[in-house]
Design a protein around this motif. Structure first.
Motif, PDB file in Angstrom:
ATOM      1  N   ASP A   1      35.481 150.032 -19.616  1.00  0.00           N
ATOM      2  CA  ASP A   1      36.398 150.355 -20.774  1.00  0.00           C
ATOM      3  C   ASP A   1      35.321 150.851 -21.919  1.00  0.00           C
ATOM      4  O   ASP A   1      35.689 150.247 -23.076  1.00  0.00           O
ATOM      5  CB  ASP A   1      37.216 149.307 -20.903  1.00  0.00           C
TER       6      ASP A   1
ATOM      7  N   TRP B   1      35.029 155.478 -13.423  1.00  0.00           N
ATOM      8  CA  TRP B   1      35.575 154.819 -15.196  1.00  0.00           C
ATOM      9  C   TRP B   1      36.799 154.113 -14.891  1.00  0.00           C
ATOM     10  O   TRP B   1      37.341 153.733 -14.489  1.00  0.00           O
ATOM     11  CB  TRP B   1      35.682 156.156 -15.963  1.00  0.00           C
ATOM     12  N   THR B   2      36.909 153.158 -16.210  1.00  0.00           N
ATOM     13  CA  THR B   2      38.682 152.887 -16.382  1.00  0.00           C
ATOM     14  C   THR B   2      38.938 152.941 -17.337  1.00  0.00           C
ATOM     15  O   THR B   2      37.590 153.119 -18.250  1.00  0.00           O
ATOM     16  CB  THR B   2      38.802 151.091 -16.069  1.00  0.00           C
ATOM     17  N   VAL B   3      39.730 152.630 -18.877  1.00  0.00           N
ATOM     18  CA  VAL B   3      40.410 153.037 -19.467  1.00  0.00           C
ATOM     19  C   VAL B   3      41.440 152.467 -19.635  1.00  0.00           C
ATOM     20  O   VAL B   3      42.236 152.354 -18.628  1.00  0.00           O
ATOM     21  CB  VAL B   3      40.782 154.284 -20.082  1.00  0.00           C
TER      22      VAL B   3
ATOM     23  N   GLU C   1      39.422 157.372 -26.280  1.00  0.00           N
ATOM     24  CA  GLU C   1      38.527 158.124 -25.389  1.00  0.00           C
ATOM     25  C   GLU C   1      37.150 157.778 -24.957  1.00  0.00           C
ATOM     26  O   GLU C   1      36.582 157.107 -26.000  1.00  0.00           O
ATOM     27  CB  GLU C   1      38.655 159.077 -26.802  1.00  0.00           C
ATOM     28  N   LEU C   2      36.867 157.723 -23.755  1.00  0.00           N
ATOM     29  CA  LEU C   2      34.836 157.578 -22.985  1.00  0.00           C
ATOM     30  C   LEU C   2      34.149 158.332 -24.003  1.00  0.00           C
ATOM     31  O   LEU C   2      34.669 159.295 -24.733  1.00  0.00           O
ATOM     32  CB  LEU C   2      35.661 157.984 -21.765  1.00  0.00           C
TER      33      LEU C   2
ATOM     34  N   SER D   1      30.948 161.001 -21.300  1.00  0.00           N
ATOM     35  CA  SER D   1      31.839 161.778 -20.122  1.00  0.00           C
ATOM     36  C   SER D   1      31.578 161.436 -18.520  1.00  0.00           C
ATOM     37  O   SER D   1      30.531 161.976 -18.216  1.00  0.00           O
ATOM     38  CB  SER D   1      31.400 162.795 -20.788  1.00  0.00           C
ATOM     39  N   PRO D   2      32.631 161.213 -18.045  1.00  0.00           N
ATOM     40  CA  PRO D   2      32.724 161.607 -16.299  1.00  0.00           C
ATOM     41  C   PRO D   2      32.646 162.992 -16.158  1.00  0.00           C
ATOM     42  O   PRO D   2      32.813 163.974 -16.517  1.00  0.00           O
ATOM     43  CB  PRO D   2      34.308 161.241 -15.894  1.00  0.00           C
TER      44      PRO D   2
ATOM     45  N   GLU E   1      34.770 162.040 -10.628  1.00  0.00           N
ATOM     46  CA  GLU E   1      34.483 161.023 -10.663  1.00  0.00           C
ATOM     47  C   GLU E   1      35.944 160.276 -11.091  1.00  0.00           C
ATOM     48  O   GLU E   1      35.970 160.538 -12.113  1.00  0.00           O
ATOM     49  CB  GLU E   1      33.371 160.499 -11.391  1.00  0.00           C
TER      50      GLU E   1
ATOM     51  N   VAL F   1      38.651 158.722 -13.308  1.00  0.00           N
ATOM     52  CA  VAL F   1      38.705 157.652 -13.634  1.00  0.00           C
ATOM     53  C   VAL F   1      40.152 156.291 -13.990  1.00  0.00           C
ATOM     54  O   VAL F   1      41.398 157.165 -13.873  1.00  0.00           O
ATOM     55  CB  VAL F   1      39.107 158.265 -15.487  1.00  0.00           C
TER      56      VAL F   1
END
Length: 201
Positions: free
Chosen positions: A25, A65-67, A100-101, A104-105, A109, A111
């Motif tokens: 996050d 990655w997580t959001v 928004e991350l 940057s992935p 990768e 998300v």
């Protein structure tokens, strides 16, 4: 010196042979000025996380990655958005781009989109990691007391060795950050410093 509980706590899960980095996050809601969850000083955790991601990429280790994202109107927010109303900033129709991350992935990768604190709850994370042969999860991101803590606990519950990197996490206050790291280290994860994690990646 042993504490009042002797050897009851703070064993080590250690490192396995195949680590992955989980970035929890790390989005504008926490890192940008005026964000609904803006941290007092996100800079050090961002820099440490960027170092860990770069080391993982260089070593050929997975980065995930997580959001947090909700449907317009928060139909899938459940009781969590009732408990934490500011999560409405992560609805698809919310203004501000808070979800928004910040980093940057790279292509390839994953998300993962989640609705609750843990990166494992209701997501494909465990299956993704198992398929990649991962046995150790390096946990970074925000917040230490919330989604980082929940994700580290569920990593242990799912059979992964959680390594929470002290410098790569942050929270809304230093005492809250430190207290949660101490408790995680006692019961659910190994809390490690950045140089150790970089060496293993």
């Amino acid at each position: 010196m042993a504490g009042p509980h002797g050897e009851a706590f703070s064993g080590r899960v250690g490192w396995g042979s195949r680590p992955a980095v989980l970035v929890v996050d790390l989005v504008r809601a926490y890192t940008a000025d005026g964000g609904p969850f803006a941290l007092p000083d996100p800079g050090p955790a961002l820099a440490a996380t960027a170092e860990l991601v770069a080391a993982a990429r260089a070593g050929g280790h997975p980065v995930v990655w997580t959001v947090v994202r909700y449907a317009a109107g928060l139909a899938d927010g459940g009781l969590f958005v009732r408990k934490v109303p500011a999560l409405a900033a992560f609805a698809e129709d919310a203004p501000g781009g808070w979800g928004e991350l910040t980093l940057s992935p790279q292509p390839g990768e994953p998300v993962l989109v989640k609705q609750y604190a843990s990166a494992f709850f209701g997501t494909s994370l465990a299956a993704t990691l198992h398929t990649a042969g991962v046995d150790t999860l390096v946990v970074t991101g925000v917040s230490t007391s919330g989604c980082v803590r929940a994700s580290a606990m569920d990593a242990l519950n799912s059979g992964f060795r959680p390594q929470v990197v002290r410098q790569a996490c942050a929270d809304r206050s230093v005492p809250l950050h430190e207290a949660n790291l101490a408790d995680l280290d006692a019961k659910y994860a190994d809390v490690v410093d950045l140089p150790e994690a970089l060496a293993h990646l």
